[in-house]
Design an enzyme around this catalytic site. Structure first.
Site, short mmCIF file in Angstrom:
data_model
loop_
_atom_site.label_atom_id
_atom_site.label_comp_id
_atom_site.label_asym_id
_atom_site.label_seq_id
_atom_site.Cartn_x
_atom_site.Cartn_y
_atom_site.Cartn_z
N CYS A 268 -38.21 105.77 -41.59
CA CYS A 268 -36.85 105.55 -42.00
C CYS A 268 -37.07 104.89 -43.23
CB CYS A 268 -35.98 105.50 -40.93
SG CYS A 268 -35.89 106.39 -39.43
N HIS B 130 -28.80 99.43 -43.11
CA HIS B 130 -29.61 100.73 -42.44
C HIS B 130 -28.63 101.26 -41.38
CE1 HIS B 130 -33.13 102.66 -41.61
NE2 HIS B 130 -32.80 102.28 -39.98
N LYS C 52 -24.27 106.24 -42.95
CA LYS C 52 -24.60 107.03 -41.85
C LYS C 52 -23.78 107.26 -40.67
CE LYS C 52 -29.42 105.51 -41.68
NZ LYS C 52 -29.83 104.49 -42.75
N GLU D 91 -29.47 93.57 -37.72
CA GLU D 91 -29.30 93.71 -39.14
C GLU D 91 -28.09 92.62 -39.56
OE1 GLU D 91 -29.18 96.95 -42.83
OE2 GLU D 91 -28.64 97.40 -40.75
N PHE E 124 -39.45 102.86 -37.97
CA PHE E 124 -40.32 102.61 -36.89
C PHE E 124 -41.94 102.12 -37.15
CE2 PHE E 124 -38.09 105.74 -33.47
CZ PHE E 124 -37.23 104.90 -33.46
N HIS F 143 -28.38 110.01 -39.48
CA HIS F 143 -29.40 109.09 -39.88
C HIS F 143 -30.57 110.23 -40.42
CE1 HIS F 143 -32.68 106.82 -40.45
NE2 HIS F 143 -32.54 106.17 -39.40
#
Length: 427
Positions: free
Chosen positions: A176, A316, A348, A327, A412, A353
């Site tokens: 991502c 994010h 998002k 975050e 990831f 996403h």
């Protein structure tokens, strides 16, 4: 070495002269931007395949009414995976805005015009389709276009071919964070003088049975199947996972002196880039998201920016329980008191996403926010979370004077990227 000293050593400043997007709320930048400001959700039931009750997650943010025929020859479209089509259309819009609708032409030396375009997964729909053909009909029936359709770097290659870019050309694959890394790398390429113009961004089209089943098996996705439009709810206490999306974002990054010499319109400046690795876990962030903290600090130092100068953070903000909490901790640790004075939003909540395309689309959001002084809302807020206690624009679009913005992307594998952008004021 201080951030100011590092900034002084950079040979060239890098500005944004074009932007293009394909998103679940619009197939170009103006449409997507208007929808985001209005708080429009791109969520709905999955239509790309038959998501029966065997799938724990049956909602997604799909691109609607997409047509690539104005950029790709009709005979060629069937040879390009959906993700690559998204990338070509977004790139075409960005280059047209930059005054290069057909490529470099007389505007830029083609050898100094490059492409870095990321994708976390690449042509997974092609992979699934061709694998099924092989199992059902045998290896001789696999398409000769299978490999060049599914490899993640093919979007970068096709963009280079379509628009005649002979400069640096490659793909970034960091889940991502892929397109944020692409923009950061392209920023570096232009800044050090290896190219004058770079087309950077990313594309993703992963709303497929295997991808949805895989993320669902990890318990990473929402199961709010009866409420698809409100399923993505970053920083809300009732968030239960991300909503998968698809699309593309593309930016034209150009050396300032080159842009000025040709009279290009400048939409913003990329001033800093921070990239780190968590070295912790394949999917989970470390406590207090230390890797994200360091990425943000590096982006600020790279741009010679003090934390008190930051006006907006496009988080994010995936709508997963752990990410949003950690975050928030990371933003507060890096920005200190400033964190409570600014907006930390997540688009998002509306786009879902977009995985490897997220960073590019969200960098465009940052640029548009600085241009207009309007911050899109983070929608679907119903229940406060005491661990997520910043201003997320839950009440709707907010008007703010935004001169400096940060865009966070985490992937990831522990991949973290942060882009620092500054409003262009002509100086």
């Amino acid at each position: 070495m201080t951030g100011t000293e590092r900034g002084a050593r950079r040979e060239r400043r890098v500005v944004i002269t074009g932007m293009g997007a394909v998103t679940p709320v619009g197939n170009d930048v103006p449409t997507s931007w208007s929808a985001l400001l209005a708080g429009t959700s791109g969520g709905g039931p999955i239509t790309h395949f038959d998501a029966t009750e065997d799938f724990p997650t049956r909602v997604a943010c799909e691109v609607k009414d997409f047509d690539a025929s104005h950029v790709i020859d009709a005979k060629e479209i069937r040879r390009y995976d959906r993700f690559a089509q998204f990338g070509l259309v977004a790139s075409g819009e960005a280059l047209a805005q930059a005054g290069m609708p057909d490529g470099p032409g007389d505007v830029v030396d083609a050898d100094r015009f490059g492409v870095i375009f990321g994708s976390g997964i690449g042509g997974i729909n092609t992979f699934e389709t061709q694998h099924r053909i092989m199992l059902e009909r045998g290896p001789r029936r696999v398409s000769p276009f299978f490999v060049p359709m599914f490899i993640p770097d093919i979007a970068a290659g096709l963009i280079s071919i379509r628009f005649g870019a002979r400069g640096p050309n490659y793909a970034t694959v960091s889940a991502c964070a892929s397109s944020a890394h692409a923009i950061g790398d392209a920023f570096r390429v232009v800044a050090r003088g290896d190219a004058d113009v770079m087309l950077a961004g990313g594309a993703e089209a992963t709303i497929t049975p295997m991808t949805v089943a895989g993320f669902a098996a990890m318990k990473a996705m929402t199961t709010r199947n009866d409420e698809p439009e409100t399923a993505s709810r970053p920083f809300d206490a009732t968030r239960d996972g991300f909503v998968i999306g698809e699309g593309s974002g593309a930016l034209v990054l150009e050396a300032l002196e080159h842009a000025l010499a040709r009279g290009a319109t400048i939409y913003g400046e990329v001033v800093g880039y921070g990239a780190t690795g968590d070295a912790y876990h394949i999917t989970s962030p470390p406590p207090e998201h230390l890797g994200a903290q360091e990425a943000m600090r590096r982006a600020l130092a790279d741009g010679g920016i003090d934390a008190m100068e930051v006006d907006y953070v496009n988080a994010h903000g995936t709508s997963t329980p752990v990410n949003d909490e950690h975050e928030t901790i990371a933003v507060k640790a890096v920005l200190g008191d400033r964190a409570r004075e600014i907006v930390v939003g997540s688009t998002k909540s509306m786009t879902g996403h977009l995985l490897g395309a997220s960073g590019a689309v969200e960098a465009i959001v940052c640029a548009q926010t600085m241009l207009e002084g309007r911050i899109p809302p983070t929608i679907n807020f119903t229940t406060p979370d005491p661990t997520c206690d910043l201003e997320y624009a839950h009440g709707g679009m907010m008007e703010r004077d935004v001169k400096v913005a940060l865009s966070n992307s985490f992937g990831f594998g522990g991949h973290n990227a942060c882009l620092a952008l500054r409003r262009w004021d002509g100086s």
